[in-house]
Design a protein around this motif. Structure first.
Motif, PDB file in Angstrom:
ATOM      1  N   UNK A  34       0.813  -1.207   0.000  1.00  0.00           N
ATOM      2  CA  UNK A  34       0.000   0.000   0.000  1.00  0.00           C
ATOM      3  C   UNK A  34       0.845   1.254   0.000  1.00  0.00           C
ATOM      4  N   UNK A  35       0.216   2.412  -0.146  1.00  0.00           N
ATOM      5  CA  UNK A  35       0.965   3.674  -0.188  1.00  0.00           C
ATOM      6  C   UNK A  35       1.608   3.980   1.154  1.00  0.00           C
ATOM      7  N   UNK A  36       2.738   4.690   1.145  1.00  0.00           N
ATOM      8  CA  UNK A  36       3.400   5.022   2.413  1.00  0.00           C
ATOM      9  C   UNK A  36       2.623   6.071   3.184  1.00  0.00           C
ATOM     10  N   UNK A  37       2.589   5.978   4.508  1.00  0.00           N
ATOM     11  CA  UNK A  37       1.928   7.008   5.316  1.00  0.00           C
ATOM     12  C   UNK A  37       2.569   8.376   5.102  1.00  0.00           C
ATOM     13  N   UNK A  38       1.739   9.408   5.095  1.00  0.00           N
ATOM     14  CA  UNK A  38       2.249  10.763   4.974  1.00  0.00           C
ATOM     15  C   UNK A  38       2.505  11.219   3.561  1.00  0.00           C
ATOM     16  N   UNK A  39       2.112  10.428   2.560  1.00  0.00           N
ATOM     17  CA  UNK A  39       2.349  10.794   1.163  1.00  0.00           C
ATOM     18  C   UNK A  39       1.040  10.737   0.386  1.00  0.00           C
ATOM     19  N   UNK A 106     -10.657  14.829  -7.411  1.00  0.00           N
ATOM     20  CA  UNK A 106      -9.258  14.408  -7.407  1.00  0.00           C
ATOM     21  C   UNK A 106      -9.173  12.948  -6.982  1.00  0.00           C
ATOM     22  N   UNK A 107      -8.051  12.284  -7.266  1.00  0.00           N
ATOM     23  CA  UNK A 107      -7.908  10.890  -6.836  1.00  0.00           C
ATOM     24  C   UNK A 107      -7.954  10.775  -5.313  1.00  0.00           C
ATOM     25  N   UNK A 108      -8.646   9.748  -4.780  1.00  0.00           N
ATOM     26  CA  UNK A 108      -8.766   9.644  -3.329  1.00  0.00           C
ATOM     27  C   UNK A 108      -7.537   9.085  -2.635  1.00  0.00           C
ATOM     28  N   UNK A 109      -6.675   8.360  -3.354  1.00  0.00           N
ATOM     29  CA  UNK A 109      -5.556   7.705  -2.693  1.00  0.00           C
ATOM     30  C   UNK A 109      -6.049   6.573  -1.812  1.00  0.00           C
ATOM     31  N   UNK A 110      -5.440   6.400  -0.641  1.00  0.00           N
ATOM     32  CA  UNK A 110      -5.891   5.386   0.306  1.00  0.00           C
ATOM     33  C   UNK A 110      -7.251   5.778   0.866  1.00  0.00           C
ATOM     34  N   UNK A 111      -8.169   4.807   0.972  1.00  0.00           N
ATOM     35  CA  UNK A 111      -9.499   5.069   1.525  1.00  0.00           C
ATOM     36  C   UNK A 111      -9.607   4.404   2.899  1.00  0.00           C
ATOM     37  N   UNK A 112     -10.023   5.195   3.888  1.00  0.00           N
ATOM     38  CA  UNK A 112     -10.197   4.718   5.254  1.00  0.00           C
ATOM     39  C   UNK A 112     -11.690   4.637   5.546  1.00  0.00           C
ATOM     40  N   UNK A 113     -12.176   3.433   5.854  1.00  0.00           N
ATOM     41  CA  UNK A 113     -13.593   3.213   6.130  1.00  0.00           C
ATOM     42  C   UNK A 113     -13.839   3.170   7.634  1.00  0.00           C
ATOM     43  N   UNK A 114     -14.972   3.688   8.045  1.00  0.00           N
ATOM     44  CA  UNK A 114     -15.406   3.581   9.431  1.00  0.00           C
ATOM     45  C   UNK A 114     -16.089   2.224   9.578  1.00  0.00           C
ATOM     46  N   UNK A 115     -15.285   1.184   9.780  1.00  0.00           N
ATOM     47  CA  UNK A 115     -15.827  -0.172   9.837  1.00  0.00           C
ATOM     48  C   UNK A 115     -14.732  -1.205   9.673  1.00  0.00           C
ATOM     49  N   UNK A 116     -15.057  -2.284   8.987  1.00  0.00           N
ATOM     50  CA  UNK A 116     -14.190  -3.454   8.970  1.00  0.00           C
ATOM     51  C   UNK A 116     -13.776  -3.836   7.555  1.00  0.00           C
TER      52      UNK A 116
END
Length: 245
Positions: A34-39, A106-116
């Motif tokens: 996955x993408x590196x944190x902070x980028x 714009x592109x979302x990049x990494x997506x963080x879901x509130x769930x599982x």
């Protein structure tokens, strides 16, 4: 705000939904870091419901991963597309979440879901479902451990323990604030568990929940209020008694 219809052919029964989960689960990619944190970009998605009015609102909020400043946001509203069934909640949320993501400029990049993600009875929660459908790297960050077990992490921020189903590790309990209840991180699609936890720590400089989740939660609740407005009964009571709260 985008208005969403329930897609043609959308599962209408528990058996149909489970069959879709079983089919799509085979497409989950677990061997990419996955993408590196902070980028780049990192995007939070969340939903809010008004079951009485049969309305669901979704929000997507894009942050600059380095600064956590908001870059873009979008919302979508539609009918609730599936009844409430534990383990099948993604089928209530996916159409409006996809519409909100599609409306981003714009592109979302990494997506963080509130769930599982993998922390799901059939190892295919919302984060995994959304990742497979979009091809985006996704992770799930939940407020509770669902049906899984864990040992309490040590008190310092960054401490973690495995989240398990029997002998299988499905995620981690991760302490994002010293001595505060952990969050529960699981892989969705195209991200390693180590990297998912690193992202969550980068997204929690001041609060227990990731900034992505906090901002998407606020936005989807606002979108739901705007979409539904006051109920006809409340409007009638207010008109009859303007001094009434």
């Amino acid at each position: 705000m985008t208005t969403v219809r329930i897609p043609a052919g959308w599962p209408a029964t528990e058996d149909e939904a489970r069959a879709v989960q079983n089919e799509l689960r085979e497409r989950v990619v677990l061997d990419e870091p996955g993408p590196p944190p902070g980028a780049g970009h990192v995007t939070g998605v969340d939903v809010a419901y008004d079951d009485e009015r049969d309305v669901v609102a979704a929000a997507a909020v894009v942050l600059d991963a380095a600064t956590l400043e908001a870059v873009a946001e979008a919302t979508a509203v539609g009918r609730i597309s599936f009844p409430y069934v534990p383990g099948l909640l993604a089928f209530r949320e996916i159409p409006t979440v996809l519409a909100a993501l599609d409306a981003l400029p714009c592109p979302p990049g990494l997506v963080v879901c509130d769930g599982y993600g993998r922390a799901h009875p059939r190892r295919f929660g919302l984060a995994s479902h959304l990742g497979v459908l979009t091809g985006l790297p996704t992770i799930g960050v939940a407020k509770n451990p669902f049906t899984f077990t864990y040992d309490d992490p040590d008190a310092p921020r960054g401490s973690c323990t495995p989240l398990t189903a029997g002998d299988e590790v499905v995620g981690r309990a991760l302490r994002t604030r010293d001595s505060v209840k952990p969050v529960f991180v699981s892989v969705g699609h195209r991200v390693s568990l180590d990297n998912a936890c690193a992202h969550v720590l980068a997204l929690t400089p001041a609060y227990r929940l990731p900034e992505t989740t906090r901002r998407a939660d606020s936005l989807c609740r606002r979108a739901l209020r705007e979409a539904t407005g006051p109920s006809p009964e409340l409007a009638a009571r207010t008109a009859a008694d303007p001094a009434r709260d």
